[in-house]
Design a protein around this motif. Structure first.
Motif, PDB file in Angstrom:
ATOM      1  N   GLU A  63       3.544   3.690 -13.245  1.00 50.48           N
ATOM      2  CA  GLU A  63       3.779   2.357 -12.712  1.00 50.48           C
ATOM      3  C   GLU A  63       2.433   1.694 -12.436  1.00 50.48           C
ATOM      4  O   GLU A  63       1.525   2.327 -11.903  1.00 50.48           O
ATOM      5  CB  GLU A  63       4.574   2.446 -11.411  1.00 50.48           C
ATOM      6  CG  GLU A  63       5.993   2.977 -11.594  1.00 50.48           C
ATOM      7  CD  GLU A  63       6.901   2.000 -12.288  1.00 50.48           C
ATOM      8  OE1 GLU A  63       6.488   0.851 -12.503  1.00 50.48           O
ATOM      9  OE2 GLU A  63       8.030   2.393 -12.627  1.00 50.48           O
ATOM     10  N   ASN A  98      10.907  -9.110  -3.694  1.00 52.11           N
ATOM     11  CA  ASN A  98      11.137  -7.721  -4.123  1.00 52.11           C
ATOM     12  C   ASN A  98      11.084  -6.813  -2.897  1.00 52.11           C
ATOM     13  O   ASN A  98      10.040  -6.279  -2.556  1.00 52.11           O
ATOM     14  CB  ASN A  98      10.084  -7.314  -5.154  1.00 52.11           C
ATOM     15  CG  ASN A  98      10.334  -5.907  -5.678  1.00 52.11           C
ATOM     16  OD1 ASN A  98      11.453  -5.420  -5.654  1.00 52.11           O
ATOM     17  ND2 ASN A  98       9.280  -5.250  -6.122  1.00 52.11           N
ATOM     18  N   ASP A 139       6.662  -3.088  -2.772  1.00 53.49           N
ATOM     19  CA  ASP A 139       5.694  -2.349  -3.586  1.00 53.49           C
ATOM     20  C   ASP A 139       4.358  -2.317  -2.860  1.00 53.49           C
ATOM     21  O   ASP A 139       3.988  -3.298  -2.193  1.00 53.49           O
ATOM     22  CB  ASP A 139       5.476  -3.038  -4.938  1.00 53.49           C
ATOM     23  CG  ASP A 139       6.728  -3.063  -5.808  1.00 53.49           C
ATOM     24  OD1 ASP A 139       7.713  -2.397  -5.443  1.00 53.49           O
ATOM     25  OD2 ASP A 139       6.701  -3.746  -6.840  1.00 53.49           O
ATOM     26  N   HIS A 160       0.670  -4.052   0.943  1.00 56.15           N
ATOM     27  CA  HIS A 160       1.493  -4.550  -0.152  1.00 56.15           C
ATOM     28  C   HIS A 160       0.785  -5.644  -0.958  1.00 56.15           C
ATOM     29  O   HIS A 160      -0.078  -6.353  -0.439  1.00 56.15           O
ATOM     30  CB  HIS A 160       2.821  -5.082   0.392  1.00 56.15           C
ATOM     31  CG  HIS A 160       3.572  -4.077   1.207  1.00 56.15           C
ATOM     32  ND1 HIS A 160       4.244  -3.018   0.646  1.00 56.15           N
ATOM     33  CD2 HIS A 160       3.728  -3.954   2.557  1.00 56.15           C
ATOM     34  CE1 HIS A 160       4.792  -2.288   1.607  1.00 56.15           C
ATOM     35  NE2 HIS A 160       4.497  -2.845   2.779  1.00 56.15           N
ATOM     36  N   LYS A 183       6.718   2.169  -4.777  1.00 60.15           N
ATOM     37  CA  LYS A 183       7.537   1.021  -5.144  1.00 60.15           C
ATOM     38  C   LYS A 183       8.524   0.735  -4.011  1.00 60.15           C
ATOM     39  O   LYS A 183       8.851   1.626  -3.218  1.00 60.15           O
ATOM     40  CB  LYS A 183       8.318   1.304  -6.431  1.00 60.15           C
ATOM     41  CG  LYS A 183       7.458   1.698  -7.617  1.00 60.15           C
ATOM     42  CD  LYS A 183       6.530   0.618  -8.063  1.00 60.15           C
ATOM     43  CE  LYS A 183       7.225  -0.522  -8.750  1.00 60.15           C
ATOM     44  NZ  LYS A 183       6.286  -1.559  -9.222  1.00 60.15           N
ATOM     45  N   ASP A 186      11.055   3.401  -2.396  1.00 58.51           N
ATOM     46  CA  ASP A 186      10.640   4.799  -2.465  1.00 58.51           C
ATOM     47  C   ASP A 186      10.713   5.435  -1.079  1.00 58.51           C
ATOM     48  O   ASP A 186      10.328   4.809  -0.081  1.00 58.51           O
ATOM     49  CB  ASP A 186       9.200   4.919  -2.976  1.00 58.51           C
ATOM     50  CG  ASP A 186       9.083   4.741  -4.471  1.00 58.51           C
ATOM     51  OD1 ASP A 186      10.132   4.685  -5.140  1.00 58.51           O
ATOM     52  OD2 ASP A 186       7.937   4.659  -4.972  1.00 58.51           O
TER      53      ASP A 186
END
Length: 314
Positions: A63, A98, A139, A160, A183, A186
């Motif tokens: 990633e 997100n 993330d 982040h 992410k 997680d």
């Protein structure tokens, strides 16, 4: 006489053949040396190709890390707030699309000043059971995992890509290490009762360059979502929660005489798009983020809305 002739011929043959044999051996050794050098070079080339291929493969399957420029100031600091006041802007727009809720529990203690302790509670406490999983909210990259007996207990700080840092306190156990890329969603720890705590819960903070924002300004914990797709940080309002409950917002709009959504009520499960509407405006009026409204209606970020289109609100 014949014997002498034969001996003479043999000697001549030896004399004539000796240089040829020596030359052949010399050439053979030279060829062998060159061959060995080529093989050695070839082995090096193969090794380089193998390394390059592996690197390329890693780049493809790993990633991507968030923007590296945010991982500079105070990255190696052991402080929860490594930022300088002079660097913090008066306002900033933060993308919070997100996201994943760090834990789906109810708030047991809100953000704000605690008179009996004489200090600010710089986050919210979320109820959980021992060893419940705690998740990364966005993330990012783990800046610090630490233990503080008189405060956070076992805690994790993640920086982040949207500019925020989140703090997860009173964990029973860390599941991540410093500099680890994570992410949203997680697992980063197991809930616990470590540090200054009277029972199992998650202490959750949302910070912008050291400023501890009221998490309820970003997250709608009752509905397990964000209020809107962006949060505007302001030094004058960051401590205040936001409440976009439909009844409150619509009543306020109606009292001001400027409610553009008069054809719909909060009891209805659908809304009909009117001229001038945007997905964000509709979502905000009905107490949800545009992301949530898109999910309810199976819309992508590029799908337009049209006048007369019916949107699900529930």
């Amino acid at each position: 006489m014949k014997i002498i002739k034969l001996l003479g011929i043999a000697a001549l043959a030896m004399l004539l053949g000796a240089p040829a044999s020596a030359s052949a051996q010399t050439k053979s050794r030279a060829h062998s040396d060159v061959h060995k050098q080529l093989l050695a070079k070839n082995v090096g080339a193969k090794e380089q190709i193998r390394i390059i291929d592996n690197s390329a493969f890693i780049d493809l399957v790993d990633e991507p890390e968030p923007e590296i420029d945010i991982y500079t100031e105070g990255w190696n600091s052991k402080s929860v707030n490594p930022f300088r006041e002079s660097d913090v802007p008066n306002s900033a727009i933060i993308d919070v699309t997100n996201y994943v809720m760090p834990h789906k529990g109810k708030i047991t203690s809100k953000y704000g000043y605690r008179a009996r302790f004489g200090r600010m509670h710089k986050g919210v406490d979320i109820g959980l059971k021992m060893n419940d999983t705690v998740y990364a909210a966005f993330d990012g990259k783990v800046r610090l995992t630490n233990y503080e007996a008189k405060g956070y207990g076992n805690y994790v700080i993640i920086r982040h890509a949207n500019g925020l840092e989140t703090v997860y306190g009173h964990l029973n156990r860390h599941l991540v290490k410093p500099n680890q890329v994570v992410k949203a969603g997680d697992p980063i720890g197991l809930g616990g009762n470590t540090g200054r705590s009277t029972g199992p819960h998650l202490h959750f903070e949302t910070r912008y360059m050291g400023y501890a924002i009221n998490p309820e300004a970003i997250f709608d914990f009752a509905n397990q979502t964000t209020h809107t797709d962006t949060y505007t940080f302001s030094k004058s309002t960051y401590t205040q929660p936001r409440n976009y409950a439909p009844s409150r917002e619509l009543a306020k709009k109606e009292s001001n005489g400027n409610n553009p959504y008069t054809a719909s009520t909060t009891t209805k499960s659908t809304y009909t798009v009117k001229k001038g509407d945007t997905l964000t405006k509709i979502a905000k009026a009905y107490g949800m983020s545009a992301t949530t409204l898109r999910k309810l209606n199976n819309l992508s970020t590029t799908d337009p809305i049209k006048v007369g289109q019916s949107l699900k609100l529930k």
